[in-house]
Design a protein around this motif. Structure first.
Motif, PDB file in Angstrom:
ATOM      1  N   TRP A  36      -5.407   1.297  -1.966  1.00 40.57           N
ATOM      2  CA  TRP A  36      -4.051   1.194  -2.458  1.00 40.57           C
ATOM      3  C   TRP A  36      -3.070   1.346  -1.316  1.00 40.57           C
ATOM      4  CZ3 TRP A  36      -2.900  -0.085  -7.415  1.00 40.57           C
ATOM      5  CH2 TRP A  36      -3.917   0.041  -8.361  1.00 40.57           C
ATOM      6  N   TYR A  37      -2.096   0.469  -1.285  1.00 39.61           N
ATOM      7  CA  TYR A  37      -0.977   0.544  -0.371  1.00 39.61           C
ATOM      8  C   TYR A  37       0.297   0.654  -1.190  1.00 39.61           C
ATOM      9  CZ  TYR A  37      -3.975  -0.968   3.516  1.00 39.61           C
ATOM     10  OH  TYR A  37      -4.950  -1.057   4.483  1.00 39.61           O
ATOM     11  N   ARG A  38       1.344   1.136  -0.570  1.00 43.45           N
ATOM     12  CA  ARG A  38       2.621   1.185  -1.259  1.00 43.45           C
ATOM     13  C   ARG A  38       3.739   0.790  -0.307  1.00 43.45           C
ATOM     14  NH1 ARG A  38       3.191   7.751  -2.090  1.00 43.45           N
ATOM     15  NH2 ARG A  38       3.671   8.287   0.099  1.00 43.45           N
ATOM     16  N   GLN A  39       4.815   0.315  -0.887  1.00 43.02           N
ATOM     17  CA  GLN A  39       5.958  -0.112  -0.110  1.00 43.02           C
ATOM     18  C   GLN A  39       7.240   0.263  -0.834  1.00 43.02           C
ATOM     19  OE1 GLN A  39       6.117  -4.327   0.774  1.00 43.02           O
ATOM     20  NE2 GLN A  39       7.298  -3.942   2.636  1.00 43.02           N
ATOM     21  N   VAL A  48      -2.121   4.142   1.315  1.00 44.55           N
ATOM     22  CA  VAL A  48      -2.099   5.356   0.519  1.00 44.55           C
ATOM     23  C   VAL A  48      -3.493   5.966   0.440  1.00 44.55           C
ATOM     24  CG1 VAL A  48      -1.619   6.365  -1.740  1.00 44.55           C
ATOM     25  CG2 VAL A  48      -0.148   4.546  -0.831  1.00 44.55           C
ATOM     26  N   ALA A  49      -4.452   5.162   0.049  1.00 42.71           N
ATOM     27  CA  ALA A  49      -5.824   5.627  -0.078  1.00 42.71           C
ATOM     28  C   ALA A  49      -6.763   4.443  -0.023  1.00 42.71           C
ATOM     29  CB  ALA A  49      -6.027   6.402  -1.384  1.00 42.71           C
ATOM     30  N   ALA A  60      -3.640   8.914   3.076  1.00 40.88           N
ATOM     31  CA  ALA A  60      -2.478   9.203   3.891  1.00 40.88           C
ATOM     32  C   ALA A  60      -2.201  10.696   3.845  1.00 40.88           C
ATOM     33  CB  ALA A  60      -1.266   8.432   3.382  1.00 40.88           C
ATOM     34  N   ASP A  61      -1.714  11.239   4.946  1.00 44.00           N
ATOM     35  CA  ASP A  61      -1.445  12.671   4.997  1.00 44.00           C
ATOM     36  C   ASP A  61      -0.478  13.109   3.897  1.00 44.00           C
ATOM     37  OD1 ASP A  61      -1.506  12.905   8.643  1.00 44.00           O
ATOM     38  OD2 ASP A  61      -3.115  13.031   7.167  1.00 44.00           O
ATOM     39  N   SER A  62       0.450  12.249   3.550  1.00 43.95           N
ATOM     40  CA  SER A  62       1.476  12.599   2.583  1.00 43.95           C
ATOM     41  C   SER A  62       0.948  12.754   1.159  1.00 43.95           C
ATOM     42  CB  SER A  62       2.591  11.552   2.595  1.00 43.95           C
ATOM     43  OG  SER A  62       2.085  10.272   2.264  1.00 43.95           O
ATOM     44  N   VAL A  63      -0.249  12.246   0.884  1.00 41.26           N
ATOM     45  CA  VAL A  63      -0.789  12.312  -0.475  1.00 41.26           C
ATOM     46  C   VAL A  63      -2.052  13.145  -0.577  1.00 41.26           C
ATOM     47  CG1 VAL A  63       0.179  10.028  -0.930  1.00 41.26           C
ATOM     48  CG2 VAL A  63      -2.250  10.250  -0.343  1.00 41.26           C
ATOM     49  N   LYS A  64      -2.534  13.652   0.530  1.00 43.17           N
ATOM     50  CA  LYS A  64      -3.745  14.459   0.505  1.00 43.17           C
ATOM     51  C   LYS A  64      -3.576  15.677  -0.393  1.00 43.17           C
ATOM     52  CE  LYS A  64      -5.662  13.236   5.032  1.00 43.17           C
ATOM     53  NZ  LYS A  64      -5.973  13.721   6.403  1.00 43.17           N
ATOM     54  N   GLY A  65      -4.571  15.903  -1.228  1.00 42.93           N
ATOM     55  CA  GLY A  65      -4.525  17.018  -2.155  1.00 42.93           C
ATOM     56  C   GLY A  65      -3.846  16.699  -3.461  1.00 42.93           C
ATOM     57  N   ARG A  66      -3.155  15.561  -3.532  1.00 39.07           N
ATOM     58  CA  ARG A  66      -2.449  15.170  -4.751  1.00 39.07           C
ATOM     59  C   ARG A  66      -3.023  13.906  -5.383  1.00 39.07           C
ATOM     60  NH1 ARG A  66       2.574  13.574  -4.535  1.00 39.07           N
ATOM     61  NH2 ARG A  66       2.516  12.868  -2.355  1.00 39.07           N
ATOM     62  N   ASN A  83      -1.300  12.896  -8.919  1.00 39.35           N
ATOM     63  CA  ASN A  83      -0.828  14.135  -9.512  1.00 39.35           C
ATOM     64  C   ASN A  83       0.296  14.725  -8.674  1.00 39.35           C
ATOM     65  OD1 ASN A  83      -2.866  13.999 -11.524  1.00 39.35           O
ATOM     66  ND2 ASN A  83      -4.320  15.057 -10.187  1.00 39.35           N
ATOM     67  N   SER A  84       1.027  15.636  -9.280  1.00 40.32           N
ATOM     68  CA  SER A  84       2.135  16.306  -8.594  1.00 40.32           C
ATOM     69  C   SER A  84       3.038  15.303  -7.898  1.00 40.32           C
ATOM     70  CB  SER A  84       1.591  17.328  -7.590  1.00 40.32           C
ATOM     71  OG  SER A  84       0.790  18.293  -8.223  1.00 40.32           O
ATOM     72  N   LEU A  85       3.430  14.294  -8.626  1.00 41.65           N
ATOM     73  CA  LEU A  85       4.209  13.205  -8.045  1.00 41.65           C
ATOM     74  C   LEU A  85       5.563  13.682  -7.544  1.00 41.65           C
ATOM     75  CD1 LEU A  85       3.273  10.388 -10.535  1.00 41.65           C
ATOM     76  CD2 LEU A  85       3.020  10.254  -8.052  1.00 41.65           C
ATOM     77  N   LYS A  86       5.966  13.112  -6.425  1.00 43.19           N
ATOM     78  CA  LYS A  86       7.238  13.416  -5.801  1.00 43.19           C
ATOM     79  C   LYS A  86       8.117  12.173  -5.797  1.00 43.19           C
ATOM     80  CE  LYS A  86       4.960  16.625  -2.604  1.00 43.19           C
ATOM     81  NZ  LYS A  86       4.709  16.938  -1.174  1.00 43.19           N
TER      82      LYS A  86
END
Length: 118
Positions: A36-39, A48-49, A60-66, A83-86
């Protein structure tokens, strides 16, 4: 020809969860990886993953753990549990498939919008 169809996008509140699905169909001989990519508007598309054919995952570091990526091999389907969306997770999410047979081919879905509100 390979087609990727994403689903599961939508509008969610910060802290909520969303599950994206991507189904691949068509002329697929060997899948190296799906991901998955995002823009976001005004930004470049980013990874993303990703999950390889052997199950190795990259985030991606920004989504690790979520976020968690998974794959259902028999159906050529990949999922992204978010999960835990920002708010900063907002963007168009694209499914990606890398296949190889004689040569490497890169395929993209049409994208699905994910909007996270405060």
């Amino acid at each position: 020809q390979v087609q990727l169809v994403e689903s599961g996008g939508g509008l969610v509140q910060a802290g909520g969860s969303l599950r994206l699905s991507c189904v691949a169909s068509g002329r697929i001989f060997s899948i190296n990886a799906m991901g998955w990519y995002r823009q976001a508007p005004g930004k470049q598309r980013e990874l993303v993953a990703r999950i390889s054919s052997t199950g190795l995952t990259t985030y991606a570091d920004s989504v690790k753990g979520r976020f968690t990526i998974s794959r259902e091999n028999a159906k050529n389907t990949v999922y992204l549990q978010m999960n835990s969306l920002k708010i900063e997770d907002t963007g168009v999410y694209y499914c990606n498939l890398i296949a190889s047979f004689m040569s490497v081919q890169n395929y993209w879905g049409q994208g699905t919008q994910v909007t996270v509100s405060s």
